[in-house]
Design a protein around this motif. Structure first.
Motif, PDB file in Angstrom:
ATOM      1  N   ASP A   1       0.827  -1.195   0.000  1.00 10.80           N
ATOM      2  CA  ASP A   1       0.000   0.000   0.000  1.00 10.80           C
ATOM      3  C   ASP A   1       0.864   1.248   0.000  1.00 10.80           C
ATOM      4  O   ASP A   1       0.629   2.181  -0.769  1.00 10.80           O
ATOM      5  N   TRP A   2       1.859   1.226   0.869  1.00 13.33           N
ATOM      6  CA  TRP A   2       2.743   2.377   0.967  1.00 13.33           C
ATOM      7  C   TRP A   2       3.387   2.663  -0.378  1.00 13.33           C
ATOM      8  O   TRP A   2       3.412   3.801  -0.853  1.00 13.33           O
ATOM      9  N   ALA A   3       3.901   1.609  -1.019  1.00 12.91           N
ATOM     10  CA  ALA A   3       4.581   1.772  -2.297  1.00 12.91           C
ATOM     11  C   ALA A   3       3.651   2.390  -3.340  1.00 12.91           C
ATOM     12  O   ALA A   3       4.010   3.348  -4.033  1.00 12.91           O
ATOM     13  N   ALA A   4       2.458   1.833  -3.411  1.00  4.26           N
ATOM     14  CA  ALA A   4       1.501   2.329  -4.396  1.00  4.26           C
ATOM     15  C   ALA A   4       1.161   3.794  -4.128  1.00  4.26           C
ATOM     16  O   ALA A   4       1.169   4.626  -5.037  1.00  4.26           O
ATOM     17  N   ARG A   5       0.919   4.098  -2.865  1.00  2.00           N
ATOM     18  CA  ARG A   5       0.528   5.455  -2.502  1.00  2.00           C
ATOM     19  C   ARG A   5       1.636   6.455  -2.822  1.00  2.00           C
ATOM     20  O   ARG A   5       1.427   7.451  -3.504  1.00  2.00           O
ATOM     21  N   VAL A   6       2.830   6.152  -2.348  1.00  2.00           N
ATOM     22  CA  VAL A   6       3.953   7.057  -2.565  1.00  2.00           C
ATOM     23  C   VAL A   6       4.209   7.248  -4.058  1.00  2.00           C
ATOM     24  O   VAL A   6       4.448   8.354  -4.524  1.00  2.00           O
ATOM     25  N   GLY A   7       4.150   6.156  -4.812  1.00  2.00           N
ATOM     26  CA  GLY A   7       4.351   6.240  -6.247  1.00  2.00           C
ATOM     27  C   GLY A   7       3.365   7.214  -6.866  1.00  2.00           C
ATOM     28  O   GLY A   7       3.747   8.132  -7.608  1.00  2.00           O
ATOM     29  N   ALA A   8       2.112   7.029  -6.525  1.00  2.00           N
ATOM     30  CA  ALA A   8       1.057   7.873  -7.070  1.00  2.00           C
ATOM     31  C   ALA A   8       1.277   9.336  -6.694  1.00  2.00           C
ATOM     32  O   ALA A   8       1.180  10.229  -7.538  1.00  2.00           O
ATOM     33  N   GLU A   9       1.613   9.566  -5.441  1.00  2.00           N
ATOM     34  CA  GLU A   9       1.836  10.938  -4.979  1.00  2.00           C
ATOM     35  C   GLU A   9       2.873  11.667  -5.813  1.00  2.00           C
ATOM     36  O   GLU A   9       2.820  12.868  -5.984  1.00  2.00           O
ATOM     37  N   HIS A  10       3.836  10.917  -6.311  1.00  2.00           N
ATOM     38  CA  HIS A  10       4.900  11.537  -7.085  1.00  2.00           C
ATOM     39  C   HIS A  10       4.629  11.464  -8.580  1.00  2.00           C
ATOM     40  O   HIS A  10       5.504  11.784  -9.385  1.00  2.00           O
ATOM     41  N   GLY A  11       3.476  10.986  -8.947  1.00  2.00           N
ATOM     42  CA  GLY A  11       3.128  10.916 -10.353  1.00  2.00           C
ATOM     43  C   GLY A  11       3.823   9.796 -11.104  1.00  2.00           C
ATOM     44  O   GLY A  11       3.956   9.837 -12.321  1.00  2.00           O
ATOM     45  N   PHE A  12       4.285   8.792 -10.359  1.00  2.00           N
ATOM     46  CA  PHE A  12       4.949   7.673 -11.008  1.00  2.00           C
ATOM     47  C   PHE A  12       3.944   6.554 -11.292  1.00  2.00           C
ATOM     48  O   PHE A  12       2.997   6.353 -10.542  1.00  2.00           O
ATOM     49  N   SER A  13       4.200   5.824 -12.366  1.00  2.00           N
ATOM     50  CA  SER A  13       3.358   4.674 -12.654  1.00  2.00           C
ATOM     51  C   SER A  13       4.216   3.436 -12.805  1.00  2.00           C
ATOM     52  O   SER A  13       5.436   3.514 -12.837  1.00  2.00           O
ATOM     53  N   GLU A  14       3.562   2.315 -12.956  1.00  2.00           N
ATOM     54  CA  GLU A  14       4.264   1.036 -13.105  1.00  2.00           C
ATOM     55  C   GLU A  14       5.311   0.834 -12.018  1.00  2.00           C
ATOM     56  O   GLU A  14       6.473   0.547 -12.292  1.00  2.00           O
ATOM     57  N   ILE A  15       4.862   1.015 -10.798  1.00  2.00           N
ATOM     58  CA  ILE A  15       5.757   0.903  -9.653  1.00  2.00           C
ATOM     59  C   ILE A  15       6.138  -0.547  -9.368  1.00  2.00           C
ATOM     60  O   ILE A  15       5.289  -1.412  -9.252  1.00  2.00           O
ATOM     61  N   GLU A  16       7.431  -0.755  -9.298  1.00  2.00           N
ATOM     62  CA  GLU A  16       7.917  -2.030  -8.784  1.00  2.00           C
ATOM     63  C   GLU A  16       8.697  -1.703  -7.530  1.00  2.00           C
ATOM     64  O   GLU A  16       9.188  -0.588  -7.380  1.00  2.00           O
ATOM     65  N   HIS A  17       8.810  -2.672  -6.648  1.00  2.00           N
ATOM     66  CA  HIS A  17       9.613  -2.366  -5.481  1.00  2.00           C
ATOM     67  C   HIS A  17      10.449  -3.545  -5.030  1.00  2.00           C
ATOM     68  O   HIS A  17      10.124  -4.690  -5.249  1.00  2.00           O
ATOM     69  N   VAL A  18      11.542  -3.207  -4.414  1.00  2.00           N
ATOM     70  CA  VAL A  18      12.453  -4.191  -3.857  1.00  2.00           C
ATOM     71  C   VAL A  18      12.405  -3.989  -2.356  1.00  2.00           C
ATOM     72  O   VAL A  18      12.727  -2.912  -1.868  1.00  2.00           O
TER      73      VAL A  18
END
Lengths: 132, 132
Positions: free
Chosen positions: B101-118
């Motif tokens: 959830d955090w990853a998705a939220r933070v990504g969106a806040e910064h206008g990023f898409s196709e978020i992957e995370h390690v």
DNA sequence: CAACTTGTTGCGAACAGTTCTCATTTGCAT
DNA sequence: ATGCAAATGAGAACTGTTCGCAACAAGTTG
């Protein structure tokens, strides 16, 4: 830990080039850039300087998925994470109390101590998305 | 995406050896193990098989801090994270809704898409702590 | 300011991990 | 059985990084 260090124009050049670069850069790329600007700095020196900067906390480092070591001049002091654009390499520094807490809790639950964590997000920034 | 694949004893051997290994292993180590067992499998094939397994979602992969690519036979289907013991390499698979959830939220806040995370945790398990 | 000490540099060689090349083998559909 | 493309194995080739070492230079000392 921090043994004596001298000030050389090379170290300064690396520091400067790193600061100028947007996002994360690898040693080789940084070396090329410097040579292109007329510097005669050696590749090994760039590696050494970057490692020193990273150890001194002046630079952040992470591994690209291709296994290259990337560095970035580090604004935020102390522990933090990154949101990195796959397209242009642009990077935002993140804080994530939620994640820190989660890491600590999960570690404890499993009886692990001295928990370290790697948390980095990769995505496509708004600008790069349009281009594609 | 998934092009034709044939069943060879080599691929099966790699799958088996990977399943037997505790925690994450590198290609070279796996190759050594197999040769030690009398197999005549080639190193390149081990690399190829591991890559194939990883791509097929049958194995999980991550980079060690030393830049080696490590693999682990993957129990949990789909996306998950790890808690890895620095001492013995023992690994626990983790789910972390919070982090997703955090990853998705933070990504969106910064206008990023196709978020992957390690997101991986490294620590010292109870057993290894005692030994040290 | 000259002498000196010792960290630093640059070069090429050395390394480690991984991928590639290519001749040969082999799975498997026919 | 036959044929063809996928897969293999051995070693060469590549990539990113570190090492070894002689020459060099920063900063201290006299």
């Amino acid at each position: 830990m921090t043994r004596p260090q001298r000030n050389t124009w090379q170290r300064e050049a690396v520091r400067a080039a790193l600061a100028e670069a947007h996002g994360f850069v690898g040693a080789q790329r940084l070396h090329e850039t410097l040579r292109a600007q007329g510097s005669t700095i050696g590749l090994a020196t760039v590696y050494r300087s970057l490692a020193a900067l990273a150890e001194a906390g002046e630079a952040d480092s992470l591994q690209s998925p291709e296994g290259e070591n990337l560095f970035r001049s580090c604004a935020t002091r102390g522990h933090h994470h990154h949101l990195i654009c796959r397209g242009c390499g642009d990077t935002r520094e993140l804080e994530a109390r939620v994640v820190e807490d989660w890491a600590a809790r999960v570690g404890a639950e499993h009886g692990f101590s001295e928990i370290e964590h790697v948390v980095d997000l990769f995505g496509l920034c708004a600008r790069c998305r349009e281009v594609a």
